[in-house]
Design an enzyme around this catalytic site. Structure first.
Site, PDB file in Angstrom:
ATOM      1  N   ARG A 132     -27.421 -38.948  49.263  1.00 28.30           N
ATOM      2  CA  ARG A 132     -27.132 -38.136  50.461  1.00 28.30           C
ATOM      3  C   ARG A 132     -28.315 -37.260  50.856  1.00 28.30           C
ATOM      4  O   ARG A 132     -28.410 -36.798  51.976  1.00 28.30           O
ATOM      5  CB  ARG A 132     -25.863 -37.290  50.250  1.00 28.30           C
ATOM      6  CG  ARG A 132     -25.983 -36.262  49.165  1.00 28.30           C
ATOM      7  CD  ARG A 132     -24.650 -35.517  48.940  1.00 28.30           C
ATOM      8  NE  ARG A 132     -24.449 -35.274  47.518  1.00 28.30           N
ATOM      9  CZ  ARG A 132     -25.068 -34.326  46.831  1.00 28.30           C
ATOM     10  NH1 ARG A 132     -25.936 -33.529  47.411  1.00 28.30           N
ATOM     11  NH2 ARG A 132     -24.846 -34.180  45.535  1.00 28.30           N
ATOM     12  N   LYS A 179     -32.711 -26.182  30.979  1.00 26.42           N
ATOM     13  CA  LYS A 179     -31.686 -25.299  30.494  1.00 26.42           C
ATOM     14  C   LYS A 179     -30.708 -24.952  31.618  1.00 26.42           C
ATOM     15  O   LYS A 179     -31.077 -25.159  32.768  1.00 26.42           O
ATOM     16  CB  LYS A 179     -32.316 -24.026  29.922  1.00 26.42           C
ATOM     17  CG  LYS A 179     -33.377 -23.428  30.871  1.00 26.42           C
ATOM     18  CD  LYS A 179     -33.304 -21.989  31.178  1.00 26.42           C
ATOM     19  CE  LYS A 179     -32.139 -21.379  31.806  1.00 26.42           C
ATOM     20  NZ  LYS A 179     -32.380 -20.774  33.140  1.00 26.42           N
ATOM     21  N   HIS A 235     -38.848 -22.482  29.756  1.00 25.57           N
ATOM     22  CA  HIS A 235     -40.209 -22.206  30.228  1.00 25.57           C
ATOM     23  C   HIS A 235     -40.780 -20.898  29.687  1.00 25.57           C
ATOM     24  O   HIS A 235     -41.983 -20.700  29.714  1.00 25.57           O
ATOM     25  CB  HIS A 235     -40.310 -22.294  31.752  1.00 25.57           C
ATOM     26  CG  HIS A 235     -39.773 -21.107  32.492  1.00 25.57           C
ATOM     27  ND1 HIS A 235     -38.455 -20.939  32.765  1.00 25.57           N
ATOM     28  CD2 HIS A 235     -40.398 -20.025  33.016  1.00 25.57           C
ATOM     29  CE1 HIS A 235     -38.282 -19.804  33.431  1.00 25.57           C
ATOM     30  NE2 HIS A 235     -39.450 -19.222  33.599  1.00 25.57           N
ATOM     31  N   GLU A 264     -34.672  -7.909  36.135  1.00 15.45           N
ATOM     32  CA  GLU A 264     -35.237  -8.585  37.315  1.00 15.45           C
ATOM     33  C   GLU A 264     -34.810  -7.858  38.580  1.00 15.45           C
ATOM     34  O   GLU A 264     -33.675  -7.387  38.669  1.00 15.45           O
ATOM     35  CB  GLU A 264     -34.722 -10.039  37.398  1.00 15.45           C
ATOM     36  CG  GLU A 264     -35.146 -10.917  36.245  1.00 15.45           C
ATOM     37  CD  GLU A 264     -34.761 -12.366  36.481  1.00 15.45           C
ATOM     38  OE1 GLU A 264     -35.653 -13.180  36.740  1.00 15.45           O
ATOM     39  OE2 GLU A 264     -33.556 -12.685  36.428  1.00 15.45           O
ATOM     40  N   ASP A 274     -27.758 -18.017  31.557  1.00 14.35           N
ATOM     41  CA  ASP A 274     -28.992 -18.271  32.316  1.00 14.35           C
ATOM     42  C   ASP A 274     -30.212 -17.693  31.579  1.00 14.35           C
ATOM     43  O   ASP A 274     -31.290 -18.284  31.614  1.00 14.35           O
ATOM     44  CB  ASP A 274     -28.864 -17.630  33.709  1.00 14.35           C
ATOM     45  CG  ASP A 274     -30.047 -17.951  34.622  1.00 14.35           C
ATOM     46  OD1 ASP A 274     -30.543 -19.085  34.564  1.00 14.35           O
ATOM     47  OD2 ASP A 274     -30.463 -17.065  35.398  1.00 14.35           O
ATOM     48  N   HIS A 277     -33.711 -18.036  27.292  1.00 14.21           N
ATOM     49  CA  HIS A 277     -35.035 -17.425  27.213  1.00 14.21           C
ATOM     50  C   HIS A 277     -35.139 -16.298  26.180  1.00 14.21           C
ATOM     51  O   HIS A 277     -36.042 -16.278  25.348  1.00 14.21           O
ATOM     52  CB  HIS A 277     -35.432 -16.859  28.569  1.00 14.21           C
ATOM     53  CG  HIS A 277     -35.433 -17.867  29.675  1.00 14.21           C
ATOM     54  ND1 HIS A 277     -35.848 -19.163  29.506  1.00 14.21           N
ATOM     55  CD2 HIS A 277     -35.078 -17.771  30.990  1.00 14.21           C
ATOM     56  CE1 HIS A 277     -35.752 -19.809  30.672  1.00 14.21           C
ATOM     57  NE2 HIS A 277     -35.276 -18.990  31.571  1.00 14.21           N
ATOM     58  N   LYS A 328     -29.788  -9.238  37.111  1.00 14.04           N
ATOM     59  CA  LYS A 328     -30.292  -9.416  38.475  1.00 14.04           C
ATOM     60  C   LYS A 328     -30.144  -8.116  39.251  1.00 14.04           C
ATOM     61  O   LYS A 328     -29.251  -7.314  38.955  1.00 14.04           O
ATOM     62  CB  LYS A 328     -29.472 -10.496  39.190  1.00 14.04           C
ATOM     63  CG  LYS A 328     -29.547 -11.869  38.549  1.00 14.04           C
ATOM     64  CD  LYS A 328     -30.883 -12.526  38.798  1.00 14.04           C
ATOM     65  CE  LYS A 328     -30.934 -13.945  38.268  1.00 14.04           C
ATOM     66  NZ  LYS A 328     -32.315 -14.408  38.093  1.00 14.04           N
TER      67      LYS A 328
HETATM   68  C1  BG6 Z   1     -34.949 -18.981  35.141  1.00  7.48           C
HETATM   69  C2  BG6 Z   1     -33.613 -18.388  35.515  1.00  7.48           C
HETATM   70  O1  BG6 Z   1     -34.804 -19.865  34.064  1.00  7.48           O
HETATM   71  O2  BG6 Z   1     -35.843 -17.939  34.781  1.00  7.48           O
HETATM   72  C3  BG6 Z   1     -33.798 -17.396  36.655  1.00  7.48           C
HETATM   73  O3  BG6 Z   1     -32.711 -19.417  35.895  1.00  7.48           O
HETATM   74  C4  BG6 Z   1     -34.843 -16.368  36.301  1.00  7.48           C
HETATM   75  O4  BG6 Z   1     -32.546 -16.768  36.945  1.00  7.48           O
HETATM   76  C5  BG6 Z   1     -36.126 -17.043  35.838  1.00  7.48           C
HETATM   77  O5  BG6 Z   1     -35.088 -15.558  37.430  1.00  7.48           O
HETATM   78  C6  BG6 Z   1     -37.180 -16.048  35.367  1.00  7.48           C
HETATM   79  O6  BG6 Z   1     -38.343 -16.756  35.043  1.00  7.48           O
HETATM   80  P1  BG6 Z   1     -39.816 -16.338  35.521  1.00  7.48           P
HETATM   81  O7  BG6 Z   1     -40.716 -17.273  34.817  1.00  7.48           O
HETATM   82  O8  BG6 Z   1     -39.818 -16.495  36.986  1.00  7.48           O
HETATM   83  O9  BG6 Z   1     -39.994 -14.955  35.112  1.00  7.48           O
END
Ligand code: BG6
Length: 476
Positions: free
Chosen positions: A48, A148, A178, A216, A235, A240, A326
């Site tokens: 789609r 993830k 990451h 954040e 999340d 992380h 957040k």
């Molecule tokens: C992501 C989350 O894996 O990592 C986000 O899903 C988050 O919610 C982000 O904002 C933060 O990563 P970075 O590398 O942008 O600081």
């Protein structure tokens, strides 16, 4: 060493992650000369959302222009753009993708290595992996990067591991987090194990507490659909922050090879005490329920703070405080290790503030570019013996040529192409983290409201860790 020739297939190529990080990251790798001589990138999405190669090139151009460090211009962009094509796929209808992968391989002169990156919602992992198995795309040593959060609890993580391992053997599975690819997180290994200065203090005898704090300022960024079913704990925390905790707390590995490194990190998760409802404060920013795509009675947390204990010889009794959310007052990524005071206080001090008296801290800021600071007490010049906090600091900016640095995703995609799993997570470690989280997930405390732009639901967040206090916002 450059990786062998690769066809990279990006599932979720029209999604938020691809636009923000993956396409700009791939282009940065190309611009830095780190991709193999022969590479092709095939974007994929459900039928789609099918698009032409040209439309995908435009999408990639706009994503790189908006989010990339390397700008999409000149011959570098031209050759990157030529490597891009698009092949839509549904699990029952993979034809267009198969054709696109075949065309990409033909243009490289025959079958090459394949790397699949699953930047798709967790609910789509199983069917996509199944399709890779059924179509034979997963054959010939193809590798897979899985995003993830890896499952939503212990049972789903186990099921997902089984699904993946039925198609890809473990040596070809790259579960990505990451944060583990961030330069200043990797540097924790160097800080700890290359310096006689820090490691002898890195234990319960010298450290009072450890904090890993990732507030954040970002809000939902149009990700309500993903976030509603995920929340801050899944999340950020189980992924992380706990992975970073693993690096901070692990024993020295016998070598930096992938297995010894991951053995030691996973042992930390093995030693983590179960996380119960009383160890956690869940918050939700005011106005979250009015966001498009969010249920009016949503109980998804947009903030989580917790205390964790690692029951092993090195860390027994040392609390680990974790916090992320957040729409908070500031965006930071910072680890603080608070050191114990010397046994005898012989300096007359008029410092009223208790925390100031405990000024010995090691602070690791792992934002980009990161820095490390050691905070200690020093004598204020003058006839009186008066102490004031002072700082010794190292910053990447100003110390190294930043252009050599790679962002988390860039480093990890490169490692996956090279087949190096060191900075990727293993099934067992992830399952252990979910197991420790089970009491909380089965019985989550109610979410507490907080004002956007604040530090989360106070006073609960401060009380959670009393008599300790959060390093932020008081200290920079
Ligand atoms: C992501 C989350 O894996 O990592 C986000 O899903 C988050 O919610 C982000 O904002 C933060 O990563 P970075 O590398 O942008 O600081």
């Amino acid at each position: 060493t450059a990786p062998d020739d690769h066809v990279i297939v990006l599932f979720g190529a029209t999604g938020d992650l691809a636009k923000r990080k993956l396409l700009p990251g791939l282009f940065h790798l190309a611009a830095a000369g780190l991709l193999p001589d022969g590479y092709r990138i095939v974007g994929s999405a459900p039928t789609r959302s099918a698009m032409s190669d040209d439309a995908f090139r435009t999408l990639a151009h706009d994503a790189v222009a908006t989010f990339g460090r390397s700008k999409p211009t000149g011959p570098g962009w031209k050759s990157f753009e030529e490597s891009l094509s698009f092949g839509a796929a549904d699990p029952q209808d993979p034809g267009a993708l198969l054709a696109a992968v075949r065309a990409a391989e033909d243009s490289l002169g025959g079958p090459s290595r394949r790397l699949f990156h699953l930047a798709i919602p967790p609910s789509a992992f199983a069917s996509t992996i199944g399709m890779l198995g059924d179509t034979g795309l997963a054959a010939e040593n193809a590798k897979v990067i899985v995003e993830k959060p890896f499952g939503t609890d212990l049972a789903s993580a186990r099921a997902l591991n089984e699904t993946i391992n039925a198609v890809f053997d473990e040596s070809r599975v790259f579960r990505i987090d990451h944060f583990l690819g961030k330069e200043s997180v990797d540097n924790i290994l160097a800080l700890r194990f290359a310096n006689g200065m820090f490691e002898p203090n890195w234990n319960r005898d010298h450290i009072r507490y450890v904090q890993i704090d990732v507030p954040e300022t970002l809000g939902l960024e149009g990700r309500a659909h993903f976030y509603e079913g995920t929340g801050a704990f899944r999340d950020m925390i189980v992924t992380h922050l706990i992975q970073v905790l693993g690096i901070v707390a692990m024993e020295p590995p016998v070598s930096l090879a992938a297995e010894p490194l991951r053995d030691e990190k996973d042992k930390v998760f093995e030693a983590m005490r179960p996380i119960g409802p009383g160890d956690v404060v869940r918050g939700q920013y005011e106005g979250y329920r009015d966001e498009p795509g969010v249920a009016p009675d949503s109980t998804t947390e947009t903030f989580a703070a917790l205390r964790v204990e690692v029951d092993n010889w090195r860390w027994a009794g040392v609390p680990f405080h974790l916090r992320s959310g957040k729409n908070l007052a500031r965006g930071r990524q910072v680890i603080t290790l608070g050191l114990r005071e010397p046994p005898l206080r012989m300096f007359p001090t008029d410092l009223a503030d208790q925390e100031k008296n405990r000024a010995n801290k090691i602070v690791i800021d792992f934002g980009d570019p990161g820095w490390i600071a050691a905070r200690f007490l020093t004598k204020e010049p003058g006839p009186a013996m008066r102490l004031e906090p002072a700082t010794m600091a190292f910053g990447y900016a100003g110390s190294f040529c930043e252009e050599n640095g790679l962002e988390g995703y860039e480093r990890l995609i490169l490692d996956a192409m090279l087949g190096d799993q060191s900075l990727f997570t293993r099934a067992g470690g992830i399952e252990r983290i979910w197991a420790a989280s089970t009491p909380l997930l089965e019985n989550p405390p109610p979410v507490q409201p907080y004002a956007p732009g604040s530090w989360g639901p106070e006073p609960a967040v401060s009380e959670l860790i009393a008599p300790y206090s959060w390093h932020l916002p008081d200290a920079a």
